[in-house]
Design a protein around this motif. Sequence first.
Motif, PDB file in Angstrom:
ATOM      1  N   TYR A 223       0.339   2.147 -11.530  1.00  0.00           N
ATOM      2  CA  TYR A 223      -0.093   1.530 -10.276  1.00  0.00           C
ATOM      3  C   TYR A 223      -0.672   0.150 -10.590  1.00  0.00           C
ATOM      4  O   TYR A 223      -1.798   0.023 -11.047  1.00  0.00           O
ATOM      5  CB  TYR A 223      -1.143   2.437  -9.613  1.00  0.00           C
ATOM      6  N   MET A 224       0.161  -0.865 -10.385  1.00  0.00           N
ATOM      7  CA  MET A 224      -0.248  -2.242 -10.682  1.00  0.00           C
ATOM      8  C   MET A 224      -1.010  -2.825  -9.481  1.00  0.00           C
ATOM      9  O   MET A 224      -0.716  -2.485  -8.331  1.00  0.00           O
ATOM     10  CB  MET A 224       0.979  -3.118 -10.959  1.00  0.00           C
ATOM     11  N   THR A 225      -1.960  -3.711  -9.755  1.00  0.00           N
ATOM     12  CA  THR A 225      -2.689  -4.364  -8.659  1.00  0.00           C
ATOM     13  C   THR A 225      -2.898  -5.840  -8.973  1.00  0.00           C
ATOM     14  O   THR A 225      -2.900  -6.239 -10.130  1.00  0.00           O
ATOM     15  CB  THR A 225      -4.085  -3.735  -8.429  1.00  0.00           C
ATOM     16  N   HIS A 263       2.865  -0.529  -6.489  1.00  0.00           N
ATOM     17  CA  HIS A 263       1.995  -1.693  -6.279  1.00  0.00           C
ATOM     18  C   HIS A 263       1.759  -1.747  -4.769  1.00  0.00           C
ATOM     19  O   HIS A 263       2.721  -1.685  -4.006  1.00  0.00           O
ATOM     20  CB  HIS A 263       2.699  -2.979  -6.771  1.00  0.00           C
ATOM     21  N   ARG A 267       2.243  -8.877  -4.391  1.00  0.00           N
ATOM     22  CA  ARG A 267       2.291  -9.176  -5.819  1.00  0.00           C
ATOM     23  C   ARG A 267       2.030 -10.675  -5.982  1.00  0.00           C
ATOM     24  O   ARG A 267       2.556 -11.471  -5.194  1.00  0.00           O
ATOM     25  CB  ARG A 267       3.689  -8.799  -6.323  1.00  0.00           C
ATOM     26  N   TYR A 283       7.907  -0.105  -5.628  1.00  0.00           N
ATOM     27  CA  TYR A 283       6.962  -0.748  -4.702  1.00  0.00           C
ATOM     28  C   TYR A 283       7.545  -1.162  -3.364  1.00  0.00           C
ATOM     29  O   TYR A 283       6.820  -1.169  -2.367  1.00  0.00           O
ATOM     30  CB  TYR A 283       6.196  -1.914  -5.364  1.00  0.00           C
TER      31      TYR A 283
END
Length: 304
Positions: A223-225, A263, A267, A283
């Motif tokens: 889980y990218m932020t 995400h 982004r 995402y």
Amino acid sequence: MKKDLIDILDLTNNEIDEMINVAFDIVENPQNYYEKCKNKKMAILFYEPSTRTRLSFESAMLDLGGNVLGFSEAGSSSVSKGESVADTAKTLECFTDIITMRHPKEGAPFVASQNVNIPVINAGDGSHNHPTQTLTDLFTIKREKGRLDNLTIACCGDLKFGRTVHSLISAMSRYENIKFILISPNELKIPEHIRSEILLKNNIEFIETASLEKYISEIDILYMTRVQRERFFNEEEYIRLKDSYILTPDKLITAKKDLSILHPLPRVNEISVEIDKDSRAAYFRQAKNGKFIRMALILKLLGL
Ligand code: NCD
């Protein structure tokens, strides 16, 4: 009694499961839902920028046959004249059946909910919570992986100010055999209340690390932020930290074949666009899922 959604923990796991099932049914049989909110109106009050959350709520309400009204910029409403959140909410209660609110101040949607007799949904309050993003995330994990338990979830980036991460950790801590890998620079680690009140209290296994690569082969959900520029007091500090993590294909060489990369979006720079071609990049599917689960949420809160 009316029901609000201020914190993801306002919902039981059973209620979340029910909503996920409704969302699956909406995906399969959208025509059964076209008239469900006929004659219902939603107030969408956004005091902070948004693309997905606001437009997926609008789209959700429209697909249910309802209507929406509100503002996407506080400057265009009486807020700019100094009106309180409570008074704005009480006014919208005169015209609508349900309120969705995003606000830069922690607790503002809660204050609104205390002042009206219609359901209030928190669409993100400061760096605190973002429960409807979490519903979107849970629905996405269920669709991608077929389960919400037995998962190693890595959250990477701004874990201090990122409200989506706070709500996601709270929600996932109630499922069986969940392990967290919390990847951030030292300055952006998860807040103490999430560590003590959620992770330690519930005996959840977690590792804090500054390395994205170190545990990559163990991860089921990445889980990218984004680093939350608007929450920094100091622009230089933001510039120093903003590119702490950039996910590029080489970093995924040892990752699982069935990894899911999530995400909440937007982004900025933290996932290279080359990753978009990878089938593990979920995402944009996640963004799409947001509408279906919000439809299920609206039906639940309106008791339909
Ligand atoms: C998130 C938010 O607003 O907290 N966006 C969203 O709702 N999908 C994440 C972010 O802004 O970084």
